[in-house]
Design a protein around this motif. Sequence first.
Motif, PDB file in Angstrom:
ATOM      1  N   TYR A  63       0.821  -1.207   0.000  1.00  0.00           N
ATOM      2  CA  TYR A  63       0.000   0.000   0.000  1.00  0.00           C
ATOM      3  C   TYR A  63       0.860   1.264   0.000  1.00  0.00           C
ATOM      4  O   TYR A  63       0.408   2.327  -0.411  1.00  0.00           O
ATOM      5  N   MET A  64       2.107   1.179   0.434  1.00  0.00           N
ATOM      6  CA  MET A  64       2.954   2.372   0.505  1.00  0.00           C
ATOM      7  C   MET A  64       3.851   2.527  -0.720  1.00  0.00           C
ATOM      8  O   MET A  64       4.616   3.476  -0.800  1.00  0.00           O
ATOM      9  N   LEU A  65       3.760   1.620  -1.682  1.00  0.00           N
ATOM     10  CA  LEU A  65       4.568   1.701  -2.895  1.00  0.00           C
ATOM     11  C   LEU A  65       3.839   2.488  -3.972  1.00  0.00           C
ATOM     12  O   LEU A  65       2.621   2.614  -3.964  1.00  0.00           O
ATOM     13  N   ASP A  66       4.617   2.990  -4.940  1.00  0.00           N
ATOM     14  CA  ASP A  66       4.016   3.613  -6.117  1.00  0.00           C
ATOM     15  C   ASP A  66       3.390   2.529  -6.979  1.00  0.00           C
ATOM     16  O   ASP A  66       3.648   1.340  -6.810  1.00  0.00           O
ATOM     17  N   TRP A  67       2.589   2.953  -7.968  1.00  0.00           N
ATOM     18  CA  TRP A  67       1.877   1.982  -8.794  1.00  0.00           C
ATOM     19  C   TRP A  67       2.850   1.109  -9.565  1.00  0.00           C
ATOM     20  O   TRP A  67       2.629  -0.090  -9.705  1.00  0.00           O
ATOM     21  N   TRP A  68       3.954   1.678 -10.070  1.00  0.00           N
ATOM     22  CA  TRP A  68       4.884   0.888 -10.875  1.00  0.00           C
ATOM     23  C   TRP A  68       5.671  -0.085 -10.002  1.00  0.00           C
ATOM     24  O   TRP A  68       5.997  -1.193 -10.448  1.00  0.00           O
ATOM     25  N   GLU A  69       5.960   0.296  -8.761  1.00  0.00           N
ATOM     26  CA  GLU A  69       6.652  -0.621  -7.851  1.00  0.00           C
ATOM     27  C   GLU A  69       5.744  -1.792  -7.469  1.00  0.00           C
ATOM     28  O   GLU A  69       6.191  -2.938  -7.374  1.00  0.00           O
ATOM     29  N   ARG A  70       4.465  -1.490  -7.286  1.00  0.00           N
ATOM     30  CA  ARG A  70       3.494  -2.540  -6.973  1.00  0.00           C
ATOM     31  C   ARG A  70       3.368  -3.520  -8.129  1.00  0.00           C
ATOM     32  O   ARG A  70       3.343  -4.742  -7.929  1.00  0.00           O
ATOM     33  N   TYR A  71       3.307  -3.012  -9.367  1.00  0.00           N
ATOM     34  CA  TYR A  71       3.228  -3.892 -10.535  1.00  0.00           C
ATOM     35  C   TYR A  71       4.494  -4.736 -10.672  1.00  0.00           C
ATOM     36  O   TYR A  71       4.423  -5.922 -11.008  1.00  0.00           O
ATOM     37  N   LEU A  72       5.645  -4.149 -10.423  1.00  0.00           N
ATOM     38  CA  LEU A  72       6.897  -4.895 -10.486  1.00  0.00           C
ATOM     39  C   LEU A  72       6.916  -6.020  -9.454  1.00  0.00           C
ATOM     40  O   LEU A  72       7.254  -7.168  -9.772  1.00  0.00           O
ATOM     41  N   PHE A  73       6.537  -5.703  -8.224  1.00  0.00           N
ATOM     42  CA  PHE A  73       6.504  -6.715  -7.176  1.00  0.00           C
ATOM     43  C   PHE A  73       5.510  -7.821  -7.512  1.00  0.00           C
ATOM     44  O   PHE A  73       5.815  -9.013  -7.378  1.00  0.00           O
ATOM     45  N   ASN A  74       4.309  -7.453  -7.966  1.00  0.00           N
ATOM     46  CA  ASN A  74       3.298  -8.456  -8.313  1.00  0.00           C
ATOM     47  C   ASN A  74       3.748  -9.317  -9.488  1.00  0.00           C
ATOM     48  O   ASN A  74       3.471 -10.518  -9.523  1.00  0.00           O
ATOM     49  N   THR A  75       4.472  -8.726 -10.450  1.00  0.00           N
ATOM     50  CA  THR A  75       5.011  -9.503 -11.567  1.00  0.00           C
ATOM     51  C   THR A  75       6.017 -10.533 -11.076  1.00  0.00           C
ATOM     52  O   THR A  75       5.994 -11.696 -11.498  1.00  0.00           O
ATOM     53  N   LEU A  76       6.893 -10.114 -10.170  1.00  0.00           N
ATOM     54  CA  LEU A  76       7.865 -11.057  -9.615  1.00  0.00           C
ATOM     55  C   LEU A  76       7.178 -12.179  -8.842  1.00  0.00           C
ATOM     56  O   LEU A  76       7.581 -13.345  -8.929  1.00  0.00           O
ATOM     57  N   VAL A  77       6.132 -11.853  -8.106  1.00  0.00           N
ATOM     58  CA  VAL A  77       5.384 -12.877  -7.360  1.00  0.00           C
ATOM     59  C   VAL A  77       4.723 -13.853  -8.326  1.00  0.00           C
ATOM     60  O   VAL A  77       4.765 -15.073  -8.125  1.00  0.00           O
ATOM     61  N   ILE A  78       4.126 -13.338  -9.390  1.00  0.00           N
ATOM     62  CA  ILE A  78       3.460 -14.212 -10.368  1.00  0.00           C
ATOM     63  C   ILE A  78       4.468 -15.131 -11.046  1.00  0.00           C
ATOM     64  O   ILE A  78       4.214 -16.330 -11.233  1.00  0.00           O
ATOM     65  N   VAL A  79       5.644 -14.606 -11.412  1.00  0.00           N
ATOM     66  CA  VAL A  79       6.687 -15.436 -12.038  1.00  0.00           C
ATOM     67  C   VAL A  79       7.153 -16.511 -11.064  1.00  0.00           C
ATOM     68  O   VAL A  79       7.335 -17.679 -11.445  1.00  0.00           O
ATOM     69  N   LEU A  80       7.348 -16.147  -9.804  1.00  0.00           N
ATOM     70  CA  LEU A  80       7.772 -17.120  -8.796  1.00  0.00           C
ATOM     71  C   LEU A  80       6.725 -18.223  -8.606  1.00  0.00           C
ATOM     72  O   LEU A  80       7.061 -19.411  -8.563  1.00  0.00           O
ATOM     73  N   VAL A  81       5.461 -17.842  -8.517  1.00  0.00           N
ATOM     74  CA  VAL A  81       4.388 -18.836  -8.351  1.00  0.00           C
ATOM     75  C   VAL A  81       4.302 -19.733  -9.575  1.00  0.00           C
ATOM     76  O   VAL A  81       4.146 -20.959  -9.452  1.00  0.00           O
TER      77      VAL A  81
END
Length: 101
Positions: A63-81
């Motif tokens: 919630y404290m990240l910018d939109w692009w940081e959130r998308y980057l983190f979610n992309t990494l999580v999706i790739v890991l899963v």
Amino acid sequence: PKAKNSSFSLCGLANPKGALYSRSEHRNRNFRDRRRRIHWLGVRDMNWVQRKIYLYNVTFGLYMLDWWERYLFNTLVIVLVWFVFYNSSRYVTEFYKRHLS
């Protein structure tokens, strides 16, 4: 009974007017106040999926990240899963071919 000259009882369960609460009344009153506070913040007005997304964002601090940081983190999580599921499916098929067929 009323507390004498103080708004606090020995166990700290007095209201501002001086009337004493039992422990269960005090617990219920705190719970009701917390529910009102949560509703005031708008958290109660979410459906199940929105609540899980909110919980995910709060748990990982997104919630404290910018939109692009959130998308980057979610992309990494999706790739890991995806990586975990892909390799586990390969392992299960190999296990099945060797031991069960």
